[in-house]
Design an enzyme around this catalytic site. Sequence first.
Site, PDB file in Angstrom:
ATOM      1  N   SER A  64      40.467  41.264  35.571  1.00 51.55           N
ATOM      2  CA  SER A  64      39.679  40.169  34.733  1.00 51.55           C
ATOM      3  C   SER A  64      40.208  40.085  33.472  1.00 51.55           C
ATOM      4  O   SER A  64      40.203  39.142  33.083  1.00 51.55           O
ATOM      5  CB  SER A  64      38.861  41.322  34.559  1.00 51.55           C
ATOM      6  OG  SER A  64      37.227  41.697  34.972  1.00 51.55           O
ATOM      7  N   THR A  91      37.353  40.535  29.255  1.00 48.63           N
ATOM      8  CA  THR A  91      37.385  39.103  29.061  1.00 48.63           C
ATOM      9  C   THR A  91      37.164  38.614  28.271  1.00 48.63           C
ATOM     10  O   THR A  91      37.618  37.205  28.444  1.00 48.63           O
ATOM     11  CB  THR A  91      35.758  39.002  30.411  1.00 48.63           C
ATOM     12  OG1 THR A  91      36.049  39.360  31.645  1.00 48.63           O
ATOM     13  CG2 THR A  91      35.296  37.261  30.672  1.00 48.63           C
ATOM     14  N   HIS A  96      31.585  47.564  41.839  1.00 53.25           N
ATOM     15  CA  HIS A  96      32.176  48.548  41.715  1.00 53.25           C
ATOM     16  C   HIS A  96      31.474  50.278  41.941  1.00 53.25           C
ATOM     17  O   HIS A  96      31.725  50.398  42.918  1.00 53.25           O
ATOM     18  CB  HIS A  96      32.892  48.488  40.285  1.00 53.25           C
ATOM     19  CG  HIS A  96      34.639  47.845  39.806  1.00 53.25           C
ATOM     20  ND1 HIS A  96      35.221  47.769  41.295  1.00 53.25           N
ATOM     21  CD2 HIS A  96      34.096  47.495  39.499  1.00 53.25           C
ATOM     22  CE1 HIS A  96      36.579  46.646  40.201  1.00 53.25           C
ATOM     23  NE2 HIS A  96      35.798  46.338  38.727  1.00 53.25           N
TER      24      HIS A  96
END
Length: 421
Positions: free
Chosen positions: A92, A145, A295
């Site tokens: 990310s 992010t 995940h």
Amino acid sequence: MKVTKGLKTALLGTAAAALVVTGYTGIHSSNQADAATQKAKNVVLFVGDGMGTAQRDAIRLATVGESGQLAMDSMPYVGLIHTSSTTAITDSAASATAYASGVKTYNGAIGMDANKKSVKTIMEYAKDKGMSTGLVTTSQITDATPAAFASHVEDRSKQSDIALQYLTKSKVDVLLGGGEDFWFPAGNKGAFNDETAADPSEKSKGTQGDLVKKAKSLGYTYVTNKTDMTKAKGKLLGLFANEEMFQQKPEGQGDVYNPIVSLPDMTKKALDTLSSNKKGFFLMVEEEATDEMAHNNNAKLTIKAGQELDKAVKVAKDFAKKHPDTLVLVLADHETGGFSVEEVDASDESGDGTTISGEDGPFAIANSKMSFTVDWTTSGHTGVDVPVTVTGAGAELFTGIYENTQIFSKLAQAMGITVKK
């Protein structure tokens, strides 16, 4: 594989849509540099972390059915993004840096190129224009992010350094999310208890002193709940959890998607606050649980998080209807889990169904009597392309199939920003 007629239609629809994208963009992309006529005064960039095309399909099927449209899909322009970093599979941090600054970098880098040199972000360019800026996420507000849009560190784990840069360098106007642990030093539990039963590992661990106190001294209103957030005015820091605003664990082992302030509510507050600036704003909104739950190969909560993201997108689209000089984008940084949508079948092609990659479901297809299952190939990231859907001022620039770095250049063009070489 035998597929029910309805589900086969849904799956074929996805494939057909991809072909339409390719054909459509092949016609228009050669002229897209000259296409945008209206500059985007406001930009709302949504990131569904880990949310690939198949995740979007599952969210759609579970929410509005085969013939319905999500808010994130009901947009006039669409593109496909290659997601690699300096390696084939991005994380990310590198992906967000590509979006925010237009460079390929190593996994873990925040606002830095592959040579560990700081690279200016689109949000920093917006600030230079006098625009207001905001970051909203269900993760830590200092997670990879959001961090890549407003900070510069060699390692994404330096979350207190990131927080300090938000306050003193990029001076982000609205910060809403989790991650209180990185704003207070060890021993100062802040508003949320350390080492709770839900996650004993969570506790204050800040390395830059009491950053909430610093934020207040710099004029931020600090809030920890929805009521205070709603009342707050001006520069705003809202921290609503120790770490993420949910618990990501294997299904049935304490996994919960339970933000005390919802993503749609945080988005609305950010829009209400930032829109007071007559020069416009840049807002990044992230749903993190679409990645974290994937995940753990947890399809139920991946879908639930995606539904909350779609509600937040609707909030932004409603705002854009009243402010047509607003650009709204929905994309992902990468895909997580090797997610696929399959028919309901007694056999599990992944094995006996007891492993993390076992099939999930069945899940009802809304407005029908049909169902689908979700299968997984990995608990990590994959290198597949991800879609971007776009509406508003400058949206036509985002058609085509292109590298993740081009999101930055297209945003700059849509906003009328001249990038310094």
